[in-house]
Design a protein around this motif. Structure first.
Motif, PDB file in Angstrom:
ATOM      1  N   ASP A 150       0.872  -1.188   0.000  1.00 38.31           N
ATOM      2  CA  ASP A 150       0.000   0.000   0.000  1.00 38.31           C
ATOM      3  C   ASP A 150       0.905   1.233   0.000  1.00 38.31           C
ATOM      4  OD1 ASP A 150      -1.811   2.064   0.451  1.00 38.31           O
ATOM      5  OD2 ASP A 150      -3.075   0.830   1.755  1.00 38.31           O
ATOM      6  N   GLU A 205       0.497   4.279  -0.993  1.00 40.64           N
ATOM      7  CA  GLU A 205      -0.093   5.538  -0.528  1.00 40.64           C
ATOM      8  C   GLU A 205      -0.053   5.630   0.992  1.00 40.64           C
ATOM      9  OE1 GLU A 205      -4.297   8.085  -0.877  1.00 40.64           O
ATOM     10  OE2 GLU A 205      -4.033   6.217  -1.999  1.00 40.64           O
ATOM     11  N   ASN A 225       3.737   5.837   2.308  1.00 33.44           N
ATOM     12  CA  ASN A 225       4.314   7.169   2.124  1.00 33.44           C
ATOM     13  C   ASN A 225       3.660   8.200   3.042  1.00 33.44           C
ATOM     14  OD1 ASN A 225       6.366   7.787  -0.279  1.00 33.44           O
ATOM     15  ND2 ASN A 225       5.157   5.995  -0.850  1.00 33.44           N
ATOM     16  N   ASP A 226       2.357   8.050   3.273  1.00 33.01           N
ATOM     17  CA  ASP A 226       1.665   8.959   4.192  1.00 33.01           C
ATOM     18  C   ASP A 226       2.245   8.837   5.597  1.00 33.01           C
ATOM     19  OD1 ASP A 226      -0.643  10.715   5.070  1.00 33.01           O
ATOM     20  OD2 ASP A 226      -1.096   8.881   6.214  1.00 33.01           O
TER      21      ASP A 226
END
Length: 554
Positions: free
Chosen positions: A350, A352, A355-356
């Motif tokens: 995942d 996204e 990185n979040d």
């Protein structure tokens, strides 16, 4: 007199005794999209020129496989060596390491070849290809081999003969009037070797050859300077220790000096890991993220633990995060062409969410860290919250660590990418290398048996799939690393032998991977075994043979 052969698809045919595997293969060549380059008789890979004198099962290995390419490259090297001996006999060559689909050969006596020399060598090789010059297979006795090697003053090869029974016949190959010994089957003639080029590279020559499955075109050679530098460092160091061949390692063990070699090898690892920690420390508050990547059985887990200890020594608090906990839930996991889950794809992560979390952690925020449940295929939150202090550095281990998509939100100046692999400098002799992939496979066989309840059969069956994932998702990014760390230990071949041999001997002859098991057993037969008792508990090798000081983290 006829013999009865059980052939592919359970076809049974009779042939005159003395028929070679090459002759038999011609009856089946139309069944394969790639040329047959090796035979398999009673489960053991062997030269196509082998005459058959008894009943048995027969199968074939084609060029566009990992084993088929070993035969191809081995034969291409022989063709190159013959060209050198014919045109520039004063040049001394040693086969060193692979660079993608290319083989680097070092000129060891300092002679520099011009582009005209290389062109002449290439032209000579292509002439033999056009003539379909035969590579002749011949047997000699151990005594004949010893006499030949003494005349040629090849001490390493003489030492290796000690492990071979007195009545054992050895295979020697002739191309024109040049005789050479190779550990593995060869092509029957040079006509198979149509596409290659010679490239001047550093203090030697690169032989560039096609990729498997794309044998009609030659890709442009792509340099890997960082990786090649690491190979050179390890080769120079092992040569300095006089432990760069199996024969020299055997001599060290028999003379009772194994403890010294182990201590020196482990000290080198510790020194280099400390140097990486110092580099991170010297960057001050710039580096907040260390990404550790490498192929299977490279020793990532122990390396990460030892690096963390060295960071603590330098006053830095390492904070580990497992990339595995950021797998997508099973429902959203990408699939392979056959419908099975592709857990090795970068798309299985995942990106996204990962990185979040990186961005928020480096901004000083508190983040709830997930835990991936591999049994249910669901991501769970079990109360772990993380906030980085000023003296903390995130340590992330995972196969995709070098892929920029994994950490795209983190500027390059704020992260350090470390690539690790077991780049073995060990060889059987000047022309016969022990491949890095074989050393990693031996490590994995032992580790899977010790800690994962997998027998050798299961590990060998999975290996091709593991290798495909590495070729697709790891190796293309290795030159993106800021640092390359070599986890190989010059003595480990001798330790792995004790554990790997009984595992490989348990692979049934009826299984397709039996051929690979027998090849590895043949390789191991040349080394003197060494017990693990002398190995320190923090050694990377302990990750595979057991007794690690970090066993709870493994």
């Amino acid at each position: 007199m006829n013999i009865k052969l059980t052939l592919p698809d359970n076809i049974i045919r009779e042939y005159p005794a003395g028929t070679t595997l090459l002759e038999v293969s011609r009856d089946f060549a139309g069944n394969y999209q790639s040329p047959i380059v090796e035979g398999v008789f009673k489960g053991i890979g062997t030269d196509l020129q082998k005459p058959l004198t008894e009943d048995g099962s027969v199968d074939f290995i084609v060029r566009d496989t990992e084993e088929g390419m070993r035969v191809y490259v081995r034969s291409l090297l022989f063709l190159f060596l013959v060209a050198i001996k014919k045109l520039r006999p004063e040049v001394k060559i040693e086969a060193r390491n692979s660079l993608g689909s290319a083989l680097f050969c070092e000129i060891t006596n300092g002679i520099v070849l011009s582009k005209y020399d290389l062109q002449a060598l290439e032209d000579y090789m292509k002439k033999l290809v056009a003539q379909a010059e035969p590579i002749v297979y011949q047997h000699i006795t151990k005594k004949e081999a010893e006499k030949l090697l003494r005349e040629r003053e090849e001490e390493d090869r003489l030492e290796l003969l000690q492990s071979i029974p007195e009545d054992h016949l050895l295979t020697i190959y002739f191309l024109q009037d040049c005789g050479e010994y190779f550990f593995g089957p060869m092509l029957p003639d040079c006509s198979y070797l149509k596409l290659f080029e010679l490239i001047s590279y550093e203090n030697g020559i690169v032989i560039n050859y096609p990729e498997p499955g794309a044998m009609e075109e030659l890709d442009v050679f792509v340099d890997s300077p960082k990786l090649n530098k690491m190979f050179h460092e390890m080769e120079e160091w092992s040569t300095m220790l006089k432990c760069n061949t199996v024969a020299k390692l055997n001599s060290i063990i028999k003379a009772g000096y194994a403890k010294t070699i182990i201590q020196v090898a482990e000290a080198l690892h510790e020194k280099k890991i400390a140097a990486i920690a110092d580099e991170i420390t010297d960057k001050g508050k710039d580096v907040h993220l260390v990404l550790i990547a490498g192929p299977s059985s490279s020793g990532k887990t122990t390396f990460a633990q030892r690096l963390s200890i060295q960071l603590v020594v330098n006053g830095i608090r390492p904070v580990p995060i497992s990339m595995d906990d950021y797998y997508k839930e099973r429902l959203n996991t990408p699939r392979k062409a056959d419908g099975s889950y592709d857990f090795e794809s970068v798309e299985a992560i995942d990106l996204e969410l990962f990185n979040d979390h990186l961005q928020r952690l480096l901004a000083g925020e508190t983040v709830k860290i997930p835990k991936y449940n591999f049994r249910t295929g669901l991501r769970e939150y079990r109360g772990r919250e993380l906030k980085l202090s000023d003296d903390a550095v995130l340590i992330v281990e995972g196969i995709h660590g070098l892929n920029e998509r994994i950490s795209a939100v983190v500027p390059a100046r704020n992260k350090l990418k470390v690539y690790i692999s077991a780049l073995t400098p060990m060889s059987l002799d000047e022309y016969n290398r022990i491949q890095t992939t074989d050393m990693r496979l031996l490590r994995r066989l032992v580790r899977d048996s010790q800690f994962r309840s997998h027998d050798a059969l299961m590990t060998l069956k999975l290996w091709d799939d593991v290798r495909r994932g590495e070729e697709k998702y790891i190796f293309p990014f290795q030159e993106e690393a800021d640092i390359i760390f070599n986890t190989t230990l010059v003595y480990e071949f001798a330790v792995l032998k004790k554990y790997a041999e009984p595992l490989l001997q348990g692979v049934p002859e009826t299984e397709a991977v039996y051929t690979n098991a027998q090849r590895l057993l043949d390789l191991l037969s040349h080394v003197t075994p060494l017990d693990k008792e002398l190995i320190p508990q923090n050694s990377i090798l302990r990750e595979f043979v057991g007794g690690s000081a970090f066993k709870e983290a493994l």
